[in-house]
Design a protein around this motif. Structure first.
Motif, mmCIF file in Angstrom:
data_model
loop_
_atom_site.group_PDB
_atom_site.id
_atom_site.type_symbol
_atom_site.label_atom_id
_atom_site.label_comp_id
_atom_site.label_asym_id
_atom_site.label_seq_id
_atom_site.Cartn_x
_atom_site.Cartn_y
_atom_site.Cartn_z
ATOM 1 N N VAL A 1 52.092 -15.338 35.395
ATOM 2 C CA VAL A 1 52.687 -14.318 35.994
ATOM 3 C C VAL A 1 52.348 -13.863 37.170
ATOM 4 C CG1 VAL A 1 51.153 -12.850 33.746
ATOM 5 C CG2 VAL A 1 49.874 -13.879 36.068
ATOM 6 N N THR A 2 52.786 -12.566 37.672
ATOM 7 C CA THR A 2 52.321 -12.874 39.037
ATOM 8 C C THR A 2 51.716 -12.121 40.064
ATOM 9 O OG1 THR A 2 53.759 -10.664 39.227
ATOM 10 C CG2 THR A 2 55.277 -12.213 39.410
ATOM 11 N N ASP A 3 50.463 -11.234 39.179
ATOM 12 C CA ASP A 3 49.497 -10.560 39.835
ATOM 13 C C ASP A 3 48.624 -10.821 38.387
ATOM 14 O OD1 ASP A 3 47.378 -8.257 40.070
ATOM 15 O OD2 ASP A 3 49.160 -7.152 41.485
ATOM 16 N N MET A 4 47.458 -11.697 38.790
ATOM 17 C CA MET A 4 46.548 -11.705 37.640
ATOM 18 C C MET A 4 46.094 -10.637 37.625
ATOM 19 S SD MET A 4 45.360 -13.923 35.510
ATOM 20 C CE MET A 4 45.498 -15.627 36.329
ATOM 21 N N LYS A 5 45.587 -9.845 38.434
ATOM 22 C CA LYS A 5 44.441 -8.881 38.708
ATOM 23 C C LYS A 5 45.496 -7.531 37.342
ATOM 24 C CE LYS A 5 41.353 -4.852 40.171
ATOM 25 N NZ LYS A 5 41.151 -4.295 42.043
ATOM 26 N N PRO B 1 38.384 -12.300 27.816
ATOM 27 C CA PRO B 1 39.236 -13.672 28.493
ATOM 28 C C PRO B 1 38.292 -14.490 28.272
ATOM 29 C CG PRO B 1 38.045 -12.163 30.076
ATOM 30 C CD PRO B 1 38.128 -11.196 28.351
ATOM 31 N N ASP B 2 38.060 -16.072 28.148
ATOM 32 C CA ASP B 2 37.047 -17.312 28.299
ATOM 33 C C ASP B 2 36.516 -17.033 29.230
ATOM 34 O OD1 ASP B 2 35.894 -19.822 28.218
ATOM 35 O OD2 ASP B 2 37.505 -20.682 27.215
ATOM 36 N N PRO B 3 34.930 -16.844 30.183
ATOM 37 C CA PRO B 3 34.781 -16.670 30.731
ATOM 38 C C PRO B 3 34.444 -17.646 31.582
ATOM 39 C CG PRO B 3 32.760 -16.440 29.077
ATOM 40 C CD PRO B 3 34.281 -16.925 28.236
ATOM 41 N N GLU B 4 34.935 -19.198 31.226
ATOM 42 C CA GLU B 4 34.843 -20.524 31.027
ATOM 43 C C GLU B 4 36.202 -20.743 31.780
ATOM 44 O OE1 GLU B 4 32.533 -23.408 29.461
ATOM 45 O OE2 GLU B 4 31.039 -22.675 28.791
ATOM 46 N N MET B 5 36.635 -20.355 31.425
ATOM 47 C CA MET B 5 38.057 -20.054 31.797
ATOM 48 C C MET B 5 39.479 -18.865 32.394
ATOM 49 S SD MET B 5 38.988 -23.419 31.362
ATOM 50 C CE MET B 5 40.288 -23.688 31.242
ATOM 51 N N THR B 6 38.335 -18.720 33.424
ATOM 52 C CA THR B 6 39.176 -16.634 33.703
ATOM 53 C C THR B 6 38.836 -17.028 35.517
ATOM 54 O OG1 THR B 6 38.520 -15.713 32.008
ATOM 55 C CG2 THR B 6 38.147 -14.623 34.446
ATOM 56 N N GLY B 7 39.647 -17.536 36.053
ATOM 57 C CA GLY B 7 39.966 -17.265 37.711
ATOM 58 C C GLY B 7 40.977 -16.669 38.389
ATOM 59 N N GLU B 8 41.295 -16.855 39.456
ATOM 60 C CA GLU B 8 42.101 -16.219 40.284
ATOM 61 C C GLU B 8 43.394 -16.347 40.004
ATOM 62 O OE1 GLU B 8 43.470 -15.951 44.859
ATOM 63 O OE2 GLU B 8 41.342 -16.709 44.571
ATOM 64 N N HIS B 9 43.869 -17.518 39.449
ATOM 65 C CA HIS B 9 44.941 -18.306 39.235
ATOM 66 C C HIS B 9 45.306 -19.024 37.417
ATOM 67 C CE1 HIS B 9 45.900 -19.211 43.286
ATOM 68 N NE2 HIS B 9 45.153 -18.866 43.521
ATOM 69 N N ALA C 1 48.991 -17.889 34.084
ATOM 70 C CA ALA C 1 49.040 -18.738 35.054
ATOM 71 C C ALA C 1 49.607 -17.923 36.312
ATOM 72 C CB ALA C 1 49.482 -19.583 34.766
ATOM 73 N N CYS C 2 49.050 -17.926 37.375
ATOM 74 C CA CYS C 2 49.534 -16.944 38.623
ATOM 75 C C CYS C 2 49.736 -18.326 39.378
ATOM 76 C CB CYS C 2 48.413 -15.806 38.621
ATOM 77 S SG CYS C 2 49.371 -14.495 40.094
ATOM 78 N N VAL C 3 50.435 -18.829 39.303
ATOM 79 C CA VAL C 3 51.335 -19.827 40.478
ATOM 80 C C VAL C 3 51.994 -20.180 41.865
ATOM 81 C CG1 VAL C 3 49.886 -21.632 39.132
ATOM 82 C CG2 VAL C 3 52.350 -21.042 38.432
ATOM 83 N N GLY C 4 52.834 -19.017 41.933
ATOM 84 C CA GLY C 4 53.416 -18.415 42.385
ATOM 85 C C GLY C 4 54.555 -18.902 42.154
ATOM 86 N N GLU C 5 55.779 -19.694 43.401
ATOM 87 C CA GLU C 5 57.416 -20.168 42.840
ATOM 88 C C GLU C 5 57.588 -20.863 42.040
ATOM 89 O OE1 GLU C 5 59.404 -17.989 43.925
ATOM 90 O OE2 GLU C 5 58.296 -17.272 44.811
ATOM 91 N N GLN C 6 56.128 -21.356 41.251
ATOM 92 C CA GLN C 6 56.835 -23.248 40.641
ATOM 93 C C GLN C 6 56.856 -22.676 39.550
ATOM 94 O OE1 GLN C 6 53.063 -25.046 41.923
ATOM 95 N NE2 GLN C 6 51.572 -24.452 40.818
ATOM 96 N N TRP C 7 56.101 -21.673 38.835
ATOM 97 C CA TRP C 7 56.455 -21.339 37.134
ATOM 98 C C TRP C 7 56.563 -19.310 37.551
ATOM 99 C CZ3 TRP C 7 52.592 -20.957 33.244
ATOM 100 C CH2 TRP C 7 52.730 -21.233 32.176
ATOM 101 N N ARG C 8 57.923 -18.841 37.133
ATOM 102 C CA ARG C 8 57.551 -17.248 37.178
ATOM 103 C C ARG C 8 58.020 -17.191 36.206
ATOM 104 N NH1 ARG C 8 58.259 -15.797 41.936
ATOM 105 N NH2 ARG C 8 59.986 -13.949 41.344
ATOM 106 N N PRO C 9 58.122 -15.602 36.050
ATOM 107 C CA PRO C 9 58.036 -15.181 34.363
ATOM 108 C C PRO C 9 59.359 -14.485 34.270
ATOM 109 C CG PRO C 9 56.403 -13.537 36.188
ATOM 110 C CD PRO C 9 56.867 -14.721 37.277
ATOM 111 N N SER C 10 59.712 -14.382 32.681
ATOM 112 C CA SER C 10 60.797 -14.331 32.239
ATOM 113 C C SER C 10 61.213 -13.108 30.967
ATOM 114 C CB SER C 10 62.016 -15.203 32.795
ATOM 115 O OG SER C 10 63.460 -15.309 31.403
ATOM 116 N N ASN C 11 62.146 -12.342 30.751
ATOM 117 C CA ASN C 11 61.672 -11.756 30.162
ATOM 118 C C ASN C 11 62.940 -13.336 28.730
ATOM 119 O OD1 ASN C 11 64.972 -11.583 31.062
ATOM 120 N ND2 ASN C 11 64.079 -9.033 30.316
#
Length: 125
Positions: free
Chosen positions: A13-17, A31-39, A53-63
């Motif tokens: 994803v590009t925007d976790m929020k 969400p799993d409270p222990e496995m929830t964060g910004e990325h 996963a919000c990890v930038g250019e290394q993994w991008r969304p696609s349909n």
């Protein structure tokens, strides 16, 4: 190699929020409270895990790539929820299941899935 189970299905994803608002608000996942964060955010579903996963250019969304199929108890009830939340879908009926194909805010395809009962399945002859 013998694969025992699926550890998780990851969705970029590009925007976790925004993604969490969709997966939690529209789909009702917790969400799993222990496995929830910004990325990275995980949702336990049955015996499996769906991870955002919000990890930038290394993994991008696609349909055009991998998709997760989410099994529901009642597809018609799920479709009613999608319609109430104004989520568009394509309905698909196969010989063994019924599905509603949706997209998350990043365009990743998800399948809302219901396996047909044995007496509903079409038998190929």
């Amino acid at each position: 190699m013998k694969i025992n189970d699926i550890a998780f299905v990851g969705i970029p994803v590009t925007d976790m929020k925004r993604a969490r608002a969709f997966y939690e608000g529209a789909l009702g996942l917790q969400p799993d409270p222990e496995m929830t964060g910004e990325h990275w955010t995980e949702y336990s579903i049955g015996e499996g895990t769906l991870a955002l996963a919000c990890v930038g250019e290394q993994w991008r969304p696609s349909n055009q790539g991998t998709s997760a199929a989410l099994e529901v108890k009642n597809l018609e009830d799920a479709i009613t929820c999608l319609e109430e939340r104004k989520i568009s879908y394509d309905k698909v009926d196969s010989p063994v299941c019924r599905m509603a194909i949706i997209e998350d805010p990043d365009g990743n395809k998800l399948t809302i899935h219901k396996l047909k009962s044995e007496n509903e399945k079409e038998i190929c002859k």
